[in-house]
Scaffold this motif. Structure first.
Motif, PDB file in Angstrom:
ATOM      1  N   VAL A 133     -48.281 110.958 -33.771  1.00 16.94           N
ATOM      2  CA  VAL A 133     -48.875 111.638 -31.805  1.00 16.94           C
ATOM      3  C   VAL A 133     -48.501 109.562 -31.016  1.00 16.94           C
ATOM      4  CG1 VAL A 133     -50.966 111.179 -30.534  1.00 16.94           C
ATOM      5  CG2 VAL A 133     -50.554 112.468 -32.667  1.00 16.94           C
ATOM      6  N   PHE A 134     -48.466 108.621 -31.092  1.00 16.63           N
ATOM      7  CA  PHE A 134     -48.142 107.231 -30.696  1.00 16.63           C
ATOM      8  C   PHE A 134     -46.316 107.755 -30.183  1.00 16.63           C
ATOM      9  CE2 PHE A 134     -51.468 104.238 -32.710  1.00 16.63           C
ATOM     10  CZ  PHE A 134     -52.187 105.416 -32.105  1.00 16.63           C
ATOM     11  N   ILE A 135     -45.747 107.666 -31.137  1.00 18.85           N
ATOM     12  CA  ILE A 135     -44.101 107.840 -30.487  1.00 18.85           C
ATOM     13  C   ILE A 135     -43.867 109.582 -29.850  1.00 18.85           C
ATOM     14  CG2 ILE A 135     -41.886 108.858 -31.616  1.00 18.85           C
ATOM     15  CD1 ILE A 135     -42.334 107.674 -34.194  1.00 18.85           C
ATOM     16  N   TRP A 152     -47.442 100.101 -34.187  1.00 16.36           N
ATOM     17  CA  TRP A 152     -48.017 101.135 -33.918  1.00 16.36           C
ATOM     18  C   TRP A 152     -48.863 101.211 -35.826  1.00 16.36           C
ATOM     19  CZ3 TRP A 152     -43.820 104.656 -31.040  1.00 16.36           C
ATOM     20  CH2 TRP A 152     -44.395 104.484 -30.011  1.00 16.36           C
ATOM     21  N   VAL A 153     -48.000 101.106 -36.202  1.00 14.26           N
ATOM     22  CA  VAL A 153     -48.143 101.313 -38.072  1.00 14.26           C
ATOM     23  C   VAL A 153     -49.642  99.969 -38.543  1.00 14.26           C
ATOM     24  CG1 VAL A 153     -48.446 100.941 -40.558  1.00 14.26           C
ATOM     25  CG2 VAL A 153     -46.426 102.054 -39.310  1.00 14.26           C
ATOM     26  N   THR A 154     -49.281  98.679 -37.896  1.00 18.19           N
ATOM     27  CA  THR A 154     -49.912  98.160 -38.100  1.00 18.19           C
ATOM     28  C   THR A 154     -51.606  98.173 -37.405  1.00 18.19           C
ATOM     29  OG1 THR A 154     -49.060  96.172 -38.292  1.00 18.19           O
ATOM     30  CG2 THR A 154     -51.103  95.204 -37.680  1.00 18.19           C
ATOM     31  N   GLU A 155     -51.378  98.538 -35.486  1.00 18.68           N
ATOM     32  CA  GLU A 155     -52.648  98.845 -35.132  1.00 18.68           C
ATOM     33  C   GLU A 155     -53.592  99.992 -36.240  1.00 18.68           C
ATOM     34  OE1 GLU A 155     -50.961 100.130 -31.263  1.00 18.68           O
ATOM     35  OE2 GLU A 155     -50.886  98.174 -30.672  1.00 18.68           O
ATOM     36  N   LEU A 156     -52.658 100.931 -36.358  1.00 17.34           N
ATOM     37  CA  LEU A 156     -53.393 102.023 -37.023  1.00 17.34           C
ATOM     38  C   LEU A 156     -54.126 101.681 -37.869  1.00 17.34           C
ATOM     39  CD1 LEU A 156     -50.278 105.231 -37.218  1.00 17.34           C
ATOM     40  CD2 LEU A 156     -52.718 105.146 -35.693  1.00 17.34           C
ATOM     41  N   ASN A 157     -53.617 100.961 -39.117  1.00 14.21           N
ATOM     42  CA  ASN A 157     -54.460 100.145 -40.097  1.00 14.21           C
ATOM     43  C   ASN A 157     -55.311  99.616 -39.756  1.00 14.21           C
ATOM     44  OD1 ASN A 157     -52.418 101.028 -42.214  1.00 14.21           O
ATOM     45  ND2 ASN A 157     -51.051  99.188 -42.283  1.00 14.21           N
ATOM     46  N   GLN A 193     -36.229 100.644 -32.775  1.00  6.62           N
ATOM     47  CA  GLN A 193     -35.083  99.545 -32.080  1.00  6.62           C
ATOM     48  C   GLN A 193     -35.708  98.198 -31.548  1.00  6.62           C
ATOM     49  OE1 GLN A 193     -31.972 100.722 -30.353  1.00  6.62           O
ATOM     50  NE2 GLN A 193     -30.981 100.576 -31.575  1.00  6.62           N
ATOM     51  N   GLY A 194     -37.300  99.067 -30.553  1.00  4.18           N
ATOM     52  CA  GLY A 194     -37.918  98.210 -29.932  1.00  4.18           C
ATOM     53  C   GLY A 194     -39.368  97.391 -31.061  1.00  4.18           C
ATOM     54  N   GLY A 195     -39.442  97.860 -31.896  1.00  8.61           N
ATOM     55  CA  GLY A 195     -40.547  97.722 -33.130  1.00  8.61           C
ATOM     56  C   GLY A 195     -41.685  98.188 -32.993  1.00  8.61           C
ATOM     57  N   ARG A 206     -32.803 111.603 -36.177  1.00  9.64           N
ATOM     58  CA  ARG A 206     -32.438 110.705 -37.621  1.00  9.64           C
ATOM     59  C   ARG A 206     -34.189 109.847 -38.421  1.00  9.64           C
ATOM     60  NH1 ARG A 206     -30.126 106.841 -35.463  1.00  9.64           N
ATOM     61  NH2 ARG A 206     -29.341 108.063 -33.138  1.00  9.64           N
ATOM     62  N   MET A 207     -34.308 109.539 -39.394  1.00  5.87           N
ATOM     63  CA  MET A 207     -34.804 109.516 -39.828  1.00  5.87           C
ATOM     64  C   MET A 207     -35.950 108.012 -39.794  1.00  5.87           C
ATOM     65  SD  MET A 207     -34.951 107.690 -44.480  1.00  5.87           S
ATOM     66  CE  MET A 207     -34.207 109.318 -44.764  1.00  5.87           C
ATOM     67  N   TYR A 208     -37.425 108.178 -39.665  1.00 10.65           N
ATOM     68  CA  TYR A 208     -37.744 106.401 -38.743  1.00 10.65           C
ATOM     69  C   TYR A 208     -38.851 106.119 -39.842  1.00 10.65           C
ATOM     70  CZ  TYR A 208     -41.491 110.338 -38.410  1.00 10.65           C
ATOM     71  OH  TYR A 208     -42.427 110.721 -39.092  1.00 10.65           O
ATOM     72  N   PHE A 209     -39.242 106.753 -40.890  1.00 17.70           N
ATOM     73  CA  PHE A 209     -40.506 106.388 -42.234  1.00 17.70           C
ATOM     74  C   PHE A 209     -39.518 106.777 -43.297  1.00 17.70           C
ATOM     75  CE2 PHE A 209     -43.888 105.202 -44.433  1.00 17.70           C
ATOM     76  CZ  PHE A 209     -44.708 104.276 -44.097  1.00 17.70           C
ATOM     77  N   THR A 210     -39.615 106.026 -44.645  1.00 16.82           N
ATOM     78  CA  THR A 210     -39.002 106.423 -45.942  1.00 16.82           C
ATOM     79  C   THR A 210     -40.027 106.360 -46.565  1.00 16.82           C
ATOM     80  OG1 THR A 210     -38.410 104.015 -46.418  1.00 16.82           O
ATOM     81  CG2 THR A 210     -36.566 105.070 -46.247  1.00 16.82           C
TER      82      THR A 210
END
Length: 720
Positions: free
Chosen positions: A302-304, A614-619, A607-609, A367-371
């Motif tokens: 949703v953030f993306i 967002w993963v850190t903010e979600l946690n 590339q912009g991190g 492109r894959m954005y998360f493994t």
């Protein structure tokens, strides 16, 4: 006529590879080409017209001036065909001359085709160009078959990265379907239109909706040539037609605006539809009654999506598939769930979607954005409840053997005592108390006089001492540090255990993995697998004796948000083994022109991190929600944790001593019940004939030490 078309098909197939690096570097490519059989006359014609040299050649083939026998023979001429192909790959340009078309149209089309700065494969529908390398097809089944092969092989096989189609009239729906889906191959359409009405129908046709670049050419009443393009997305919420040039023959061609503008940089408020399922931490939403549209909640995708929508100027609705599935393939090639929504274009794109080989046939991926690999979650091996810990030091078989030994030795001891004439009044209950009391360091009611009994008692006291010592030591360790059994960390351990296991009932890539895998372990696991919703699966895991197989990121999110206390402790265990090392991307209908733009935006987020941020903010967000929920449920109550001193000693609380007090309550209850029963029996029965009370009748007299109550009359008087 049919024979000529088949020959033309074959020649064009060869010409496609004239400019390919792979063909120029190796003659062995000819062996891999499935070709028709050429007649000897046609081969001689090709060999005569092509000069054998390595440098670029210039040839002109006038189809009106050659009288060539184009008949096909039924015998195999593969050797001669290979010889002809080896000659063909030395040439780079073949020029055809067709007097049927206006030369001005050819000049305009050549200018429009060369305006695009990248090299495209030119495909002509019944038109012969000049000074161009191209493929000529007819709008029939043979031509459409060739077009499909070009669409699949141009990108990645040749040095062409796009296809430019020139047609004397707007392409037919059948020809457009031959180009769909086109995947990553970019398409350009140049069509001659007889009137403005035909031109408008061509550019605004719904079948052209997903074709980004289209140019319509026409001649106006003044004899001037005009070219028009259309913008797919505008502020008018629909396509709009623009004129790019007006050209008089014999004058320079000057363009008014960009011929092939980038149309996917601004969608002017267009509303897109995204399809997905609830899948923490990537998607999270609340369902709304009576509609497939869901209410989005904070999550990674949703953030993306919000960032992409802000940059590309569009709005969106997130919908859930009607069947609630990720997507499985049916025998007829159609898909269900999220993948089915993309295949049948019920949605413009999907959010998080696993990449699989089977899905790539019907879906285009970014492109894959998360493994994210797969694993499984179980409950940690839990210690026994506190009230059962009094039994934990010994195994069940030890307790059974101890009970048998206690009963048997009590009976043996009683028999030994009765052999002494002085002990004829000793009861079996007194013997049992002597044997049982030895475990609690209690003295015997009397010292045995016989050597046999003394030896027996000596051995028994040693046995009771060792047993009591072992039990006390083990009980202290159990109360301080509870022991647990090892946890499961691999699929093989899970299969060998007695746990039930299963996965989500959404039938996504995880279902496809186990249902189609050739690995023996996966096949065995699939045969006994259960299928529940995610909430039901986690509820079964929490109850114990169940393992939930799913993707690691989702399991970690669920465990951290719903099954972890404020101190960071959890009863859940996520296995260490990872399998099916997949990843996530966004899916698009085949040939969707805006997929490339979305892919570029996702790349910028990576590339912009932003994804990591967002993963850190979600946690942090999920942790805050969890703490607020726990505070509201506990009402601000104190912690229920066990205090530990600095030296490591555990303070025993009531929770540790549950078993002791439960044993006390049970003992007192049993004693009270026996007392009530004896009292009732004593009141309802008659007194003995000698005047003694029932409690001190001859059969109930016991011996304490060396004192015997042998005077019933005196005892009776004492009680009176």
């Amino acid at each position: 006529m049919l024979e000529n078309k088949r020959i033309l098909f074959l020649l064009n197939f060869f010409f496609v590879f004239l400019n390919t690096d792979a063909f120029a570097e190796s003659n062995s490519l000819v062996d891999d080409i499935s070709v028709e059989f050429l007649s000897q006359g046609l081969q001689n014609f090709i060999l005569e017209k092509l000069t054998l040299r390595r440098q670029l050649g210039e040839f002109t083939i006038d189809t009106r001036q050659e009288d060539v026998n184009h008949s096909l023979v039924s015998t195999s001429l593969r050797t001669e065909t290979k010889l002809a192909c080896n000659s063909l790959h030395l040439a780079s340009q073949i020029h055809f001359i067709d007097p049927r078309l206006d030369p001005n149209l050819i000049q305009l089309a050549s200018s429009l085709s060369s305006y695009y700065d990248r090299e495209c494969l030119k495909v002509s529908v019944g038109i012969i160009w000049t000074n161009e390398t191209y493929v000529v097809i007819e709008d029939d089944e043979v031509g459409r078959t060739l077009l499909r092969s070009l669409k699949d092989t141009t990108f990645g096989v040749s040095n062409k990265n796009c296809i430019m189609l020139l047609s004397p009239q707007p392409p037919s729906p059948e020809l457009l379907r031959a180009l769909l889906p086109s995947g990553r191959v970019k398409k350009f359409f140049l069509a001659f239109c007889e009137s403005k009405e035909v031109l408008h129908n061509f550019l605004l046709n719904d079948n052209m909706r997903e074709n980004e670049n289209a140019v319509g050419m026409m001649r106006n009443e003044d004899g001037q040539w005009e070219a028009y393009i259309r913008q797919l997305y505008t502020s008018l919420r629909g396509p709009k037609i623009y004129r790019v040039l007006r050209w008089c023959p014999r004058a320079a061609i000057d363009y008014d605006i960009e011929v092939y503008p980038e149309q996917m940089k601004n969608f002017y408020g267009e509303k897109f539809r995204a399809t997905t399922l609830d899948f923490l931490p990537f998607t999270n939403f609340d369902r709304q009654a009576g509609t497939r549209i869901v209410k989005e909640l904070p999550s990674l995708d949703v953030f993306i999506l919000r960032e992409i929508a802000r940059n590309l100027n569009f709005t969106y609705d997130i919908v859930a598939p009607e069947d609630g599935l990720w997507g499985t393939c049916f025998d007829n090639g159609t898909w269900s769930g999220v993948v089915g929504d993309l295949q049948f274009r019920r949605a413009n794109f999907s959010l998080v979607l696993s990449l699989t080989v089977e899905r790539r046939f019907v879906v285009d991926y970014t492109r894959m954005y998360f493994t994210d690999p797969m694993t499984f979650v179980t409950t940690k091996s839990r210690p026994l409840p506190q009230w059962q810990k009094v039994f934990e030091p010994f195994a069940g078989t030890v307790w059974v053997l101890w009970g048998i030994t206690l009963g048997g030795c009590s009976l043996l001891y009683h028999c030994m005592r009765r052999r002494n004439p002085r002990n004829w009044r000793v009861t079996f209950a007194q013997s049992c108390l002597d044997i049982y009391g030895s475990f609690f360091s209690q003295t015997l009611s009397e010292i045995p006089s016989r050597i046999t009994t003394q030896v027996f008692i000596a051995i028994w006291l040693l046995y009771s001492l060792l047993t009591t010592t072992y039990y006390k030591s083990a009980l202290m360790a159990v109360l301080a540090v509870p022991s647990v059994s090892p946890t499961l960390n691999s699929l093989q351990e899970l299969y060998d255990s007695n746990l039930e296991y299963g996965m989500i009932d959404a039938k996504g890539s995880e279902y496809q993995l186990f249902s189609t895998s050739q690995l023996e372990l996966y096949q065995k696991l699939f045969q006994k697998m259960s299928f529940y919703s995610s909430a039901e699966s986690m509820r079964r895991v929490a109850k114990g004796h169940y393992a939930y197989i799913y993707f690691r990121a989702n399991l970690e999110s669920i465990v951290s948000t719903e099954y972890t206390d404020q101190g960071g402790k959890t009863d859940m265990h996520i296995a260490a083994e990872n399998f099916f090392p997949g990843g996530y991307a966004w899916g698009f209908p085949k040939g969707a022109p805006y997929m490339r733009t979305f892919d570029q935006m996702i790349q910028r987020c990576l590339q912009g991190g932003l994804v990591t941020r967002w993963v850190t903010e979600l946690n942090e967000h999920y942790g805050k929600e969890k703490r607020q929920k726990q505070d509201s449920n506990s009402g601000g109550g104190g912690s229920n944790t066990t205090p530990i001193y600095a030296d490591g000693l555990v303070v025993l609380k009531m929770t540790h001593l549950q078993g002791v007090f439960i044993a006390l309550v049970l003992g007192c209850s049993c004693g009270g019940i026996c007392f009530v029963v004896e009292a009732l029996l004593g009141r309802s029965g008659q007194a003995p004939s000698d005047g003694r009370t029932p409690f001190l009748s001859r059969n109930n007299v016991t011996q304490f030490g060396s004192r015997n109550l042998e005077a019933p009359a005196r005892n009776t008087a004492f009680l009176k």
